[in-house]
Design a protein around this motif. Structure first.
Motif, PDB file in Angstrom:
ATOM      1  N   GLU A 146      53.402  38.060  46.701  1.00 49.11           N
ATOM      2  CA  GLU A 146      52.716  36.807  46.981  1.00 49.11           C
ATOM      3  C   GLU A 146      51.242  36.893  46.579  1.00 49.11           C
ATOM      4  O   GLU A 146      50.684  35.927  46.061  1.00 49.11           O
ATOM      5  N   GLN A 147      50.630  38.051  46.836  1.00 47.68           N
ATOM      6  CA  GLN A 147      49.220  38.228  46.447  1.00 47.68           C
ATOM      7  C   GLN A 147      49.072  38.162  44.934  1.00 47.68           C
ATOM      8  O   GLN A 147      48.141  37.539  44.419  1.00 47.68           O
TER       9      GLN A 147
ATOM     10  N   GLU B  32      51.075  36.618  42.874  1.00 51.36           N
ATOM     11  CA  GLU B  32      51.324  35.238  42.493  1.00 51.36           C
ATOM     12  C   GLU B  32      50.091  34.374  42.765  1.00 51.36           C
ATOM     13  O   GLU B  32      49.705  33.534  41.947  1.00 51.36           O
ATOM     14  N   LEU B  33      49.470  34.610  43.903  1.00 51.14           N
ATOM     15  CA  LEU B  33      48.264  33.865  44.267  1.00 51.14           C
ATOM     16  C   LEU B  33      47.135  34.151  43.281  1.00 51.14           C
ATOM     17  O   LEU B  33      46.432  33.236  42.852  1.00 51.14           O
TER      18      LEU B  33
ATOM     19  N   GLN C 125      45.364  31.491  40.810  1.00 56.58           N
ATOM     20  CA  GLN C 125      43.910  31.334  40.852  1.00 56.58           C
ATOM     21  C   GLN C 125      43.323  31.455  39.448  1.00 56.58           C
ATOM     22  O   GLN C 125      42.453  30.671  39.059  1.00 56.58           O
TER      23      GLN C 125
END
Length: 82
Positions: A23-24, A26-27, A31
Protein backbone atom coordinates in the motif's frame (compact mmCIF):
# COMPACT_ATOMS: atom_id res chain seq x y z
CA UNK A 1 -9.32 -36.91 9.36
CA UNK A 2 -9.86 -33.49 7.74
CA UNK A 3 -8.17 -31.80 10.67
CA UNK A 4 -6.87 -28.41 9.49
CA UNK A 5 -5.65 -27.10 12.86
CA UNK A 6 -2.09 -27.16 11.52
CA UNK A 7 -2.93 -24.42 8.96
CA UNK A 8 -1.91 -20.94 10.26
CA UNK A 9 -5.27 -19.33 9.55
CA UNK A 10 -5.45 -15.65 10.68
CA UNK A 11 -1.97 -15.97 12.19
CA UNK A 12 0.28 -14.99 9.30
CA UNK A 13 1.93 -11.71 10.33
CA UNK A 14 4.05 -11.48 7.18
CA UNK A 15 0.97 -11.05 5.01
CA UNK A 16 -0.18 -8.05 6.98
CA UNK A 17 3.23 -6.33 6.85
CA UNK A 18 3.67 -7.00 3.14
CA UNK A 19 0.20 -5.57 2.48
CA UNK A 20 1.18 -2.40 4.31
CA UNK A 21 4.38 -2.14 2.28
CA UNK A 22 2.46 -2.72 -0.94
CA UNK A 23 0.00 0.00 0.00
CA UNK A 24 2.88 2.38 0.79
CA UNK A 25 4.46 1.65 -2.60
CA UNK A 26 1.13 2.17 -4.31
CA UNK A 27 0.64 5.43 -2.43
CA UNK A 28 4.12 6.62 -3.43
CA UNK A 29 3.47 5.74 -7.07
CA UNK A 30 0.17 7.61 -7.02
CA UNK A 31 1.85 10.61 -5.39
CA UNK A 32 4.53 10.65 -8.10
CA UNK A 33 1.92 10.42 -10.83
CA UNK A 34 -0.04 13.25 -9.22
CA UNK A 35 3.06 15.46 -9.05
CA UNK A 36 3.89 14.66 -12.68
CA UNK A 37 0.33 15.47 -13.74
CA UNK A 38 0.42 18.74 -11.79
CA UNK A 39 3.63 19.76 -13.56
CA UNK A 40 2.07 18.97 -16.94
CA UNK A 41 -1.05 20.97 -16.09
CA UNK A 42 1.08 23.91 -14.98
CA UNK A 43 3.11 23.72 -18.19
CA UNK A 44 0.00 23.51 -20.35
CA UNK A 45 -1.59 26.41 -18.48
CA UNK A 46 1.47 28.53 -19.22
CA UNK A 47 1.37 27.60 -22.89
CA UNK A 48 -2.33 28.40 -23.04
CA UNK A 49 -1.70 31.78 -21.45
CA UNK A 50 1.05 32.54 -23.99
CA UNK A 51 -1.25 31.53 -26.85
CA UNK A 52 -4.00 33.73 -25.46
CA UNK A 53 -1.60 36.70 -25.30
CA UNK A 54 -0.47 36.08 -28.88
CA UNK A 55 -4.07 35.92 -30.11
CA UNK A 56 -4.88 39.17 -28.30
CA UNK A 57 -1.87 40.85 -29.92
CA UNK A 58 -2.90 39.61 -33.37
CA UNK A 59 -6.41 40.97 -32.87
CA UNK A 60 -5.00 44.35 -31.86
CA UNK A 61 -2.81 44.44 -34.97
CA UNK A 62 -5.75 43.55 -37.22
CA UNK A 63 -7.85 46.27 -35.60
CA UNK A 64 -5.08 48.82 -36.18
CA UNK A 65 -4.82 47.83 -39.84
CA UNK A 66 -8.60 48.05 -40.17
CA UNK A 67 -8.68 51.52 -38.60
CA UNK A 68 -5.90 52.84 -40.81
CA UNK A 69 -7.52 51.49 -43.93
CA UNK A 70 -5.61 50.37 -46.94
CA UNK A 71 -3.01 52.88 -48.16
CA UNK A 72 -3.41 54.06 -51.76
CA UNK A 73 -1.36 52.04 -54.26
CA UNK A 74 2.00 53.54 -55.10
CA UNK A 75 2.71 53.91 -58.84
CA UNK A 76 6.20 52.55 -59.44
CA UNK A 77 6.45 53.71 -63.10
CA UNK A 78 4.95 57.19 -63.32
CA UNK A 79 4.16 58.36 -66.80
CA UNK A 80 6.16 61.36 -67.93
CA UNK A 81 4.13 64.38 -69.09
CA UNK A 82 4.16 64.87 -72.84
Amino acid sequence: ERNLDWFPRMRAMSLVSSDAEGEQNELRNLQEKLESTMKLVTNLSGQLSELKDQMTEQRKQKQRIGLLGHPPPVNVNPQQPA
